[in-house]
Structures are given as structure tokens and as C-alpha cells.
Design a protein around this motif. Structure first.
Motif, PDB file in Angstrom:
ATOM      1  N   ASN A 137       6.319  -0.449  18.094  1.00  0.00           N
ATOM      2  CA  ASN A 137       5.875   0.935  18.049  1.00  0.00           C
ATOM      3  C   ASN A 137       5.990   1.479  16.619  1.00  0.00           C
ATOM      4  OD1 ASN A 137       4.934   3.327  18.931  1.00  0.00           O
ATOM      5  ND2 ASN A 137       6.829   3.965  19.940  1.00  0.00           N
ATOM      6  N   GLU A 138       5.234   0.873  15.720  1.00  0.00           N
ATOM      7  CA  GLU A 138       5.255   1.326  14.316  1.00  0.00           C
ATOM      8  C   GLU A 138       3.824   1.210  13.787  1.00  0.00           C
ATOM      9  OE1 GLU A 138       5.254  -0.965  11.249  1.00  0.00           O
ATOM     10  OE2 GLU A 138       4.272  -2.290  12.669  1.00  0.00           O
ATOM     11  N   PRO A 139       3.502   1.940  12.711  1.00  0.00           N
ATOM     12  CA  PRO A 139       2.099   2.099  12.310  1.00  0.00           C
ATOM     13  C   PRO A 139       1.316   0.796  12.110  1.00  0.00           C
ATOM     14  CG  PRO A 139       3.486   3.611  11.060  1.00  0.00           C
ATOM     15  CD  PRO A 139       4.412   2.769  11.866  1.00  0.00           C
TER      16      PRO A 139
ATOM     17  N   LEU B 246       0.842  -1.203   0.000  1.00  0.00           N
ATOM     18  CA  LEU B 246       0.000   0.000   0.000  1.00  0.00           C
ATOM     19  C   LEU B 246       0.874   1.248   0.000  1.00  0.00           C
ATOM     20  CD1 LEU B 246      -2.772  -0.799   2.678  1.00  0.00           C
ATOM     21  CD2 LEU B 246      -3.052  -0.621   0.206  1.00  0.00           C
ATOM     22  N   ARG B 247       1.933   1.189   0.795  1.00  0.00           N
ATOM     23  CA  ARG B 247       2.827   2.338   0.888  1.00  0.00           C
ATOM     24  C   ARG B 247       3.499   2.618  -0.459  1.00  0.00           C
ATOM     25  NH1 ARG B 247       7.265   2.109   5.466  1.00  0.00           N
ATOM     26  NH2 ARG B 247       7.976   0.325   4.272  1.00  0.00           N
ATOM     27  N   GLU B 248       3.929   1.532  -1.092  1.00  0.00           N
ATOM     28  CA  GLU B 248       4.610   1.737  -2.369  1.00  0.00           C
ATOM     29  C   GLU B 248       3.667   2.310  -3.431  1.00  0.00           C
ATOM     30  OE1 GLU B 248       7.085  -1.386  -3.879  1.00  0.00           O
ATOM     31  OE2 GLU B 248       7.041  -0.527  -5.894  1.00  0.00           O
ATOM     32  N   ILE B 249       2.461   1.756  -3.497  1.00  0.00           N
ATOM     33  CA  ILE B 249       1.498   2.246  -4.495  1.00  0.00           C
ATOM     34  C   ILE B 249       1.155   3.706  -4.194  1.00  0.00           C
ATOM     35  CG2 ILE B 249      -0.814   1.932  -5.468  1.00  0.00           C
ATOM     36  CD1 ILE B 249       1.042  -0.347  -6.171  1.00  0.00           C
ATOM     37  N   ALA B 250       0.923   4.005  -2.913  1.00  0.00           N
ATOM     38  CA  ALA B 250       0.580   5.386  -2.533  1.00  0.00           C
ATOM     39  C   ALA B 250       1.694   6.339  -2.951  1.00  0.00           C
ATOM     40  CB  ALA B 250       0.331   5.467  -1.035  1.00  0.00           C
ATOM     41  N   GLY B 251       2.921   5.896  -2.772  1.00  0.00           N
ATOM     42  CA  GLY B 251       4.059   6.711  -3.174  1.00  0.00           C
ATOM     43  C   GLY B 251       4.047   6.979  -4.672  1.00  0.00           C
ATOM     44  N   ARG B 252       3.744   5.921  -5.443  1.00  0.00           N
ATOM     45  CA  ARG B 252       3.700   6.073  -6.897  1.00  0.00           C
ATOM     46  C   ARG B 252       2.584   7.001  -7.326  1.00  0.00           C
ATOM     47  NH1 ARG B 252       8.216   3.479  -9.248  1.00  0.00           N
ATOM     48  NH2 ARG B 252       8.539   1.514  -8.139  1.00  0.00           N
ATOM     49  N   LEU B 253       1.509   7.008  -6.545  1.00  0.00           N
ATOM     50  CA  LEU B 253       0.377   7.864  -6.882  1.00  0.00           C
ATOM     51  C   LEU B 253       0.600   9.293  -6.397  1.00  0.00           C
ATOM     52  CD1 LEU B 253      -2.623   5.502  -6.001  1.00  0.00           C
ATOM     53  CD2 LEU B 253      -1.738   6.052  -8.260  1.00  0.00           C
ATOM     54  N   GLY B 254       1.714   9.516  -5.716  1.00  0.00           N
ATOM     55  CA  GLY B 254       2.013  10.855  -5.220  1.00  0.00           C
ATOM     56  C   GLY B 254       1.136  11.269  -4.054  1.00  0.00           C
TER      57      GLY B 254
ATOM     58  N   MET C 215       0.007  11.876  -0.169  1.00  0.00           N
ATOM     59  CA  MET C 215       0.727  12.430   0.976  1.00  0.00           C
ATOM     60  C   MET C 215       0.969  11.344   2.012  1.00  0.00           C
ATOM     61  SD  MET C 215       1.740  15.351   2.135  1.00  0.00           S
ATOM     62  CE  MET C 215       0.759  16.831   2.225  1.00  0.00           C
ATOM     63  N   PRO C 216       2.225  11.033   2.315  1.00  0.00           N
ATOM     64  CA  PRO C 216       2.463  10.043   3.361  1.00  0.00           C
ATOM     65  C   PRO C 216       2.209  10.651   4.734  1.00  0.00           C
ATOM     66  CG  PRO C 216       4.537  10.838   2.467  1.00  0.00           C
ATOM     67  CD  PRO C 216       3.461  11.606   1.766  1.00  0.00           C
ATOM     68  N   VAL C 217       1.694   9.854   5.664  1.00  0.00           N
ATOM     69  CA  VAL C 217       1.503  10.384   7.013  1.00  0.00           C
ATOM     70  C   VAL C 217       2.468   9.802   8.030  1.00  0.00           C
ATOM     71  CG1 VAL C 217      -0.815  11.301   6.771  1.00  0.00           C
ATOM     72  CG2 VAL C 217      -0.516   8.899   7.323  1.00  0.00           C
ATOM     73  N   GLU C 218       2.395   8.499   8.266  1.00  0.00           N
ATOM     74  CA  GLU C 218       3.303   7.941   9.270  1.00  0.00           C
ATOM     75  C   GLU C 218       4.293   7.009   8.604  1.00  0.00           C
ATOM     76  OE1 GLU C 218       0.743   6.495  12.855  1.00  0.00           O
ATOM     77  OE2 GLU C 218      -0.385   6.328  10.999  1.00  0.00           O
ATOM     78  N   ARG C 219       5.531   7.276   8.746  1.00  0.00           N
ATOM     79  CA  ARG C 219       6.598   6.459   8.161  1.00  0.00           C
ATOM     80  C   ARG C 219       6.318   6.089   6.709  1.00  0.00           C
ATOM     81  NH1 ARG C 219       9.206   2.486  12.669  1.00  0.00           N
ATOM     82  NH2 ARG C 219       8.722   3.754  14.466  1.00  0.00           N
ATOM     83  N   GLY C 220       5.808   7.047   5.961  1.00  0.00           N
ATOM     84  CA  GLY C 220       5.575   6.820   4.544  1.00  0.00           C
ATOM     85  C   GLY C 220       4.262   6.131   4.219  1.00  0.00           C
ATOM     86  N   PHE C 221       3.545   5.622   5.231  1.00  0.00           N
ATOM     87  CA  PHE C 221       2.269   4.955   4.944  1.00  0.00           C
ATOM     88  C   PHE C 221       1.199   5.996   4.633  1.00  0.00           C
ATOM     89  CE2 PHE C 221       4.349   1.656   7.530  1.00  0.00           C
ATOM     90  CZ  PHE C 221       4.200   0.575   6.666  1.00  0.00           C
ATOM     91  N   PRO C 222       0.264   5.642   3.747  1.00  0.00           N
ATOM     92  CA  PRO C 222      -0.796   6.608   3.420  1.00  0.00           C
ATOM     93  C   PRO C 222      -1.789   6.757   4.566  1.00  0.00           C
ATOM     94  CG  PRO C 222      -1.198   4.512   2.318  1.00  0.00           C
ATOM     95  CD  PRO C 222       0.132   4.391   2.997  1.00  0.00           C
ATOM     96  N   ALA C 223      -2.555   7.842   4.520  1.00  0.00           N
ATOM     97  CA  ALA C 223      -3.507   8.133   5.597  1.00  0.00           C
ATOM     98  C   ALA C 223      -4.587   7.063   5.717  1.00  0.00           C
ATOM     99  CB  ALA C 223      -4.150   9.498   5.352  1.00  0.00           C
ATOM    100  N   TYR C 224      -4.857   6.324   4.607  1.00  0.00           N
ATOM    101  CA  TYR C 224      -5.936   5.334   4.676  1.00  0.00           C
ATOM    102  C   TYR C 224      -5.476   3.977   5.184  1.00  0.00           C
ATOM    103  CZ  TYR C 224      -4.025   4.645  -0.048  1.00  0.00           C
ATOM    104  OH  TYR C 224      -3.183   4.462  -1.117  1.00  0.00           O
ATOM    105  N   LEU C 225      -4.207   3.855   5.593  1.00  0.00           N
ATOM    106  CA  LEU C 225      -3.731   2.562   6.121  1.00  0.00           C
ATOM    107  C   LEU C 225      -4.645   2.005   7.227  1.00  0.00           C
ATOM    108  CD1 LEU C 225      -1.494   0.295   6.336  1.00  0.00           C
ATOM    109  CD2 LEU C 225      -0.509   1.700   8.145  1.00  0.00           C
ATOM    110  N   PRO C 226      -4.963   2.818   8.272  1.00  0.00           N
ATOM    111  CA  PRO C 226      -5.822   2.267   9.329  1.00  0.00           C
ATOM    112  C   PRO C 226      -7.190   1.810   8.821  1.00  0.00           C
ATOM    113  CG  PRO C 226      -5.215   4.564   9.822  1.00  0.00           C
ATOM    114  CD  PRO C 226      -4.478   4.164   8.594  1.00  0.00           C
ATOM    115  N   ASP C 227      -7.759   2.529   7.834  1.00  0.00           N
ATOM    116  CA  ASP C 227      -9.062   2.115   7.298  1.00  0.00           C
ATOM    117  C   ASP C 227      -8.972   0.760   6.621  1.00  0.00           C
ATOM    118  OD1 ASP C 227     -10.083   4.489   8.147  1.00  0.00           O
ATOM    119  OD2 ASP C 227      -9.877   5.491   6.205  1.00  0.00           O
TER     120      ASP C 227
END
Ligand SMILES: Nc1ncnc2c1ncn2[C@@H]1O[C@H](COP(=O)(O)OP(=O)(O)O)[C@@H](O)[C@H]1O
Ligand SMILES: [Mg+2]
Length: 597
Positions: A399-401, A339-347, A349-361
Motif C-alpha cells: 500500500n505505497e505509491p 525521481l523523488r530525490e531529484i524532484a526534492g532538489r528541484l523544489g 511539490m511532493p504529493v504522496e510520500r514525497g514522490f512528485p505528482a508526475y510519478l504515475p505518468d
């Protein structure tokens, strides 16, 4: 007008930008490039849209065609899933290999369910019966261990106008349903969009434990059928071994194992090992009640996401037949990294350690598909999906997302501890850091099926282990011999608990699976020993005299005695007798010590 054919305008790793298409939906499946790689629309903008491709995109070029299919990413469901190993987009690996050799090449189109196999269909309803979505109309012996219920697909209803026992492929009709002159053919194969949870009639409380046969889990940190548990642990702490054991021994009817993005050789090991495992109750290979979904190392990261959704959709499908299904995802961290890699490719905004904001969802949505439910349709079926997810935090730091968010959405955590693994205390589940919110709910099951005293012993033992760890830290400073005898007794008992109860081999022999009754008797023996000796110690019997008893050592070993429960009962009686004799020697009386209860 919508254009169903467009072209590649840009490529960034697993993500492709497409132009010239219109009217596509979010989540729509598209075929990308000359090889027709499978992709899914993940973003729609005004004059272009973005696709994540589930196959290797190297070699793709701008201007190659993209074809919209009009369909969402679906799972094919029907007889023929069981005992098969699929890739993340539901291609049976063996079929793929037959077609193209040992390399998973791109754009290979292989049906999930074989089209040429005939299954023997037995009707369970008669002509003229009224049916609706979810009703069971017949069954197929899918493997020696699984009867596959054939259900009316959601949204279909009417009267059966034809149904007949016989041998059919998944594409041939096995019955026809008519409503207002419209005829619908029911086939054994269905499709379901993987990102949409399958419907059910009613959610039920998860009050029955999934018995896995490991004492530290069943007794202390249980998971309920329909619940969710996470297994966080650093590299090599035993996540995979633990989850294999659960796949093998737990009392679920169906196991779906997603090997998600772990290193190639680990997946290869799993693919080799898993099919060899035998069901301990029936002696059949456990593959006969399992499905494996494997992301081989040469599959691109985006397929990890597809594999997670495929797996949970299959789990819900077998749940709807009335089965208890365990879904294992090893490891969900690899999915989160995708998810993090795809989010990065889509440009994004990373929130925690590069993970996208929708990770928890995304994590929440996944674990929410666990549950114990009444399925749609008749006859009434209760089934469950239990989700067990491995989490691999980098460096073993919880202690990581991914770990933090996962723990918000699961009811139990089995925290693996590198310290315990290093000392070869397996399963390396830390009893001070783990938790289970199901413990109180499944208490009634233990009271009814094992002993009404179970919960009281469980709490007492957990308290003792906590107190012992505090005493241990003092002892590490002043030395154990400086401690008062009652504290030394707590340490001694906690050693017996660790060695004789918590520690359990995964290899072979009597102790690989410990039935609930035996778990209780072992716990009772150790805790009753503690109660009695505590009185003796307070009456000035020395701790040395207690720890010298040969029974102390035996209590740590009796779990492995081939005579099972009988051996525990016999030892229990002997321990109590010994302690009574000791009391008598000092002119004391002790109460309790009754094995029933
Ligand atoms: N329950 C166990 N009993 C014996 N050995 C174990 C057990 N769990 C783990 N191990 C040992 O630790 C190694 C790593 O375990 P594994 O499950 O692959 O770790 P992880 O998946 O957390 O990276 C195994 O190959 C095995 O040697
Ligand atoms: Mg592993």
C-alpha cells in the motif's frame, strides 16, 4: 543568438543550476564542469536552467563551464550491444575499467559501440531497390545466438545506389541511398532519443504467452509476449532469483536486464552470476542474447532514470528486427526513489510520500513501451517487448505509491509473499493475491497447443485454492479433524497442488523448467483425482482411506521425476486405477479419468 557555453551557478547533489546559456531545449544533453560530466536539462527558467547530472557531482565548483551539445540523450544502436554490460548512460563497463581501473570515474567518454571492430555485413537487398525507414537491407551475425538486422534509419528513403558484402566498422557506410540527387550513407550505427518510443507500423494484440517454465506463472498468472508484469515483494522474498530464472528460461529471443540502484553487492552478485548462466536450449552463455545495464553503487541516483530509458530503447530496437524481447528492471522502486530525490532538489511539490505528482505518468510511459507490433518497413517483422519490473515496497507493504501506480499499468502481478518465502515455498508467489489479465487472451494458445480443457482445469484449481484458504481459517479455530470429510478433501487436494504443482525449485534438475504440456498433465492429474475422490467421499469412503494412498505422496513428487511427462502419465493411470478399485470395493462406479483431452 544562442550561447552554447555557460557556467555553474549552483550545485545541489545530482542537480546543477546553470547560467549564461540560452536556446537550450528540455532534455538536451550538456557537459558539466571541467570533467565534462554528462547531464540532461530538466527545467528551463527565464534566466537559468537546471540540469540533472548522471555522474558523481562531488568536487564540482561554481563557475566551472557548462557546454550545450544540442543533442537529446540518445542510445547508440548497432552491432556490438549484445553480451555487453553497460552503465546507465551506455558506457561499456569493461572498456571504462580498462581505461581508468576499477573505479568508475567521472567524465570518462567511452563509446557504447566499439569503433574498431569489423562486422561481416551481408546485404539482403540489391542495387536500385527502393527503400525507406525501417527496411532491412542486410544482416550481421552479432553473436552466435543473434542475427542483427541492419535497418534503414527512420526518415531516410530513396534508391540503393551502392551496397556490398564485406567487413565494416559501425561508422563505415554499408550502402548508399539516393533521392533527388541527394546521397545518404547508411551505417550500421544509429542513434535514437531514449525518451521517445521508437515508431512502428501497427500494434497487435498480445495473445501469445511468454513461457517461463514456472507453473504458477504460466498456468495461473501468465504474461503475454508484449505485455507487462510487476513483481512486488519485500526484501529477500525472491524477486531477483525469479527474474534471473525468467531471463534464463523464458522463450524470448533477447533479454535486456537493468540492475537499477539495488545495493552494491547485489549488483555485483548479478554481474558475476549472470554471465555464467547457460542457455538451456543451445548450451551457449545466455549473455550471447542478453544486454546488462547496471547501476553500480557508486553511480549517482539520476543514472537510474537514464538506465531505464536506455534499456527500453534497446529493447524496442531489437523488437524492430522481429524479435521477442524481454526487458527486466530490478528494481523500479529505486528509479522512483531517484525521481523523488531529484524532484526534492528541484523544489517540486511532493504529493504522496514525497514522490512528485508526475510519478504515475512516468511509470505509465515506461510500461506503455511494452507491446507486440508490426515493425516499420519490409520485409514484414512482428516483434515484441515484454516488460517485467520488480517493485520493492518499503517494509513489504504494497500500500505505497510505487506499487499502487505500477499495478494500474501492468497486466499481471506476481505478488511475492514473505510468509511463503519464510517457509521456503518458492517461487513465493501468492496465488490468492496475484492476478493476470492475459489469462483469458492466451487461453486460445493453450487450447490450440496444449489442450482445449486447459482453461477449465485452471479455473477449477484456482477456485479450489480459494475455497481451501477459507476452510483453512476455519480449521485453524476448530481443528482439522472437526471438519467434514469433503472439506478435508479440499484441504488435502490444495496441499497436493501447493507441493506438487505451485512449488518449484530454482536450483537444478528436471523441475527447473516445466514445459506447458507437463504443466497441464500435472494439473489434470490432481484435479481428476479430486473429482473422483469427491464422489467416493460423498458415498462415505473415509478421507483417511484416501490420504493413506501412497499415490497421494507420489503426486507431490512426480514433478521432479527425470522421466518427465512419461512419469506423470504413468502415475495418472495408476491413480485412476486405484480409485476405480476403491470404488469397486464399495460397489460404486466412477466416470472420467482419460489422460487425453
Ligand atoms: N526460487 C528460489 N529457490 C530457492 N531459493 C530462493 C528462491 N528465491 C529466493 N530464494 C532465496 O532467497 C534469497 C533472496 O532472494 P532474492 O531474489 O535476492 O530476493 P529479493 O530480490 O526479493 O530481495 C536468495 O538468496 C535465496 O537464498
Ligand atoms: Mg533483489
Amino acid at each position: 543568438m544562442s550561447a552554447r557555453r555557460g557556467y555553474i551557478a549552483g550545485i545541489a547533489g545530482p542537480v546543477v543550476v546553470a547560467k549564461g546559456l540560452s536556446g537550450v531545449k528540455m532534455g538536451e544533453v550538456v557537459y558539466v564542469g571541467e570533467d565534462q560530466l554528462v547531464g540532461e536539462v530538466v527545467r528551463i527558467s527565464s534566466n537559468y536552467f537546471t540540469v540533472q547530472v548522471y555522474e558523481d557531482t562531488s568536487g564540482l565548483r561554481p563557475k566551472e563551464p557548462i557546454i550545450a551539445t544540442g543533442k537529446l540523450l540518445v542510445a547508440e544502436l548497432g552491432p556490438g550491444l549484445m553480451s555487453v554490460t553497460f552503465d546507465g548512460i551506455e558506457r561499456p563497463l569493461e572498456e571504462v575499467r580498462k581505461q581508468i581501473g576499477d573505479f568508475v570515474s567521472r567524465g570518462v567518454k567511452v563509446n557504447a559501440l566499439p569503433r574498431n571492430v569489423k562486422w561481416h555485413f551481408k546485404p539482403l537487398v540489391k542495387k536500385s531497390v527502393k527503400v525507406e525507414g525501417g527496411d532491412v537491407i542486410g544482416e550481421v551475425q552479432e553473436t552466435p545466438l543473434v542475427i542483427h538486422k541492419i535497418m534503414v534509419p527512420p526518415g531516410v528513403d530513396g534508391s540503393i545506389t551502392w551496397i556490398e558484402e564485406g567487413d565494416y566498422t559501425v561508422e563505415e557506410p554499408v550502402a548508399t541511398v539516393e533521392r533527388d540527387g541527394e546521397v545518404f550513407e547508411i551505417k550500421m550505427m544509429q542513434e535514437w532519443p531514449v525518451r521517445t518510443p521508437r515508431l512502428f507500423k501497427k500494434r497487435l494484440p498480445s495473445e501469445v504467452p511468454l513461457i517461463v517454465g514456472l507453473r504458477v506463472i504460466d498456468t495461473f498468472f501468465p504474461v503475454a509476449k508484449g505485455g507487462a508484469a510487476a513483481v512486488p515483494g519485500g526484501f529477500g522474498t525472491g524477486k531477483t532469483v525469479l527474474l534471473h530464472k525468467v531471463a534464463m528460461y523464458s522463450d524470448s529471443r533477447i533479454v535486456i536486464y537493468i540492475g537499477c540502484g539495488e545495493r552494491g553487492n547485489e549488483i555485483a552478485e548479478m554481474l558475476e552470476e549472470f554471465p555464467q548462466l547457460k542457455d538451456p536450449k543451445t548450451g551457449h552463455p545466455i549473455m550471447e542474447r542478453s544486454i546488462i545495464i547496471a547501476n553500480t553503487s557508486n553511480m549517482p541516483v539520476s543514472a537510474r532514470e537514464a538506465s531505464i530509458y536506455m534499456g527500453v530503447t534497446m529493447a524496442e530496437y531489437y523488437r524492430d528486427m522481429g524479435y521477442d524481447v524481454t526487458l527486466i528492471a530490478d528494481s523500479t522502486s529505486r528509479w522512483a526513489e531517484a525521481l523523488r530525490e531529484i524532484a526534492g532538489r528541484l523544489g517540486e511539490m511532493p504529493v504522496e510520500r514525497g514522490f512528485p505528482a508526475y510519478l504515475p505518468d512516468r511509470i505509465a510511459e515506461f510500461y506503455e513501451r511494452a507491446g507486440r507490433v508490426v515493425a516499420l518497413g519490409s520485409p514484414e517483422r512482428v516483434g515484441s517487448v515484454t516488460i517485467l519490473g520488480a517493485v520493492s515496497p518499503p517494509g513489504g507493504d504494497f500500500n505505497e505509491p510505487v506499487t499502487i501506480h505500477t499495478l494500474r499499468f501492468v497486466g499481471a502481478m506476481w505478488a511475492l509473499d514473505p510468509e511463503l518465502a519464510y517457509r521456503r515455498h518458492y517461487p513465493a508467489i501468492n496465488w490468492l493475491k496475484s492476478f493476470s489479465q492475459y489469462a483469458e487472451i492466451v487461453e486460445r494458445w493453450w487450447a490450440k497447443n496444449v489442450s482445449k480443457d486447459f482453461q477449465q482445469y485452471r479455473r477449477k484449481a484456482l477456485r479450489l485454492l480459494t475455497v481451501a484458504s477459507e476452510i483453512e481459517s476455519i480449521a485453524s479455530i476448530v481443528g482439522e479433524s472437526a471438519l467434514p470429510d469433503n472439506q478435508r478433501l479440499i484441504l488435502l487436494t490444495s496441499e497436493i497442488l501447493k507441493e506438487g504443482f505451485l512449488r518449484q525449485t530454482a536450483l537444478s534438475g528436471e523441475d527447473v523448467f516445466c514445459q506447458p504440456r507437463k504443466q497441464f498433465l500435472l494439473l489434470k492429474m490432481i484435479m481428476d483425482f479430486f473429482d473422483k475422490t469427491y464422489v467416493l467421499i460423498r458415498k462415505r469412503v473415509s478421507i483417511e482411506e484416501i490420504s493413506r494412498m501412497p499415490e497421494v505422496f507420489e503426486m507431490m513428487r512426480v514433478k521432479e521425476d527425470e522421466r518427465g511427462i512419461k512419469a506423470v502419465e504413468e502415475l495418472y493411470a495408476r491413480v485412476m486405477k486405484k480409485l476405480d478399485e476403491l470404488a469397486e470395493k464399495y460397489g460404486l462406479t466412477l466416470g472420467g479419468g482419460d489422460m487425453r483431452g
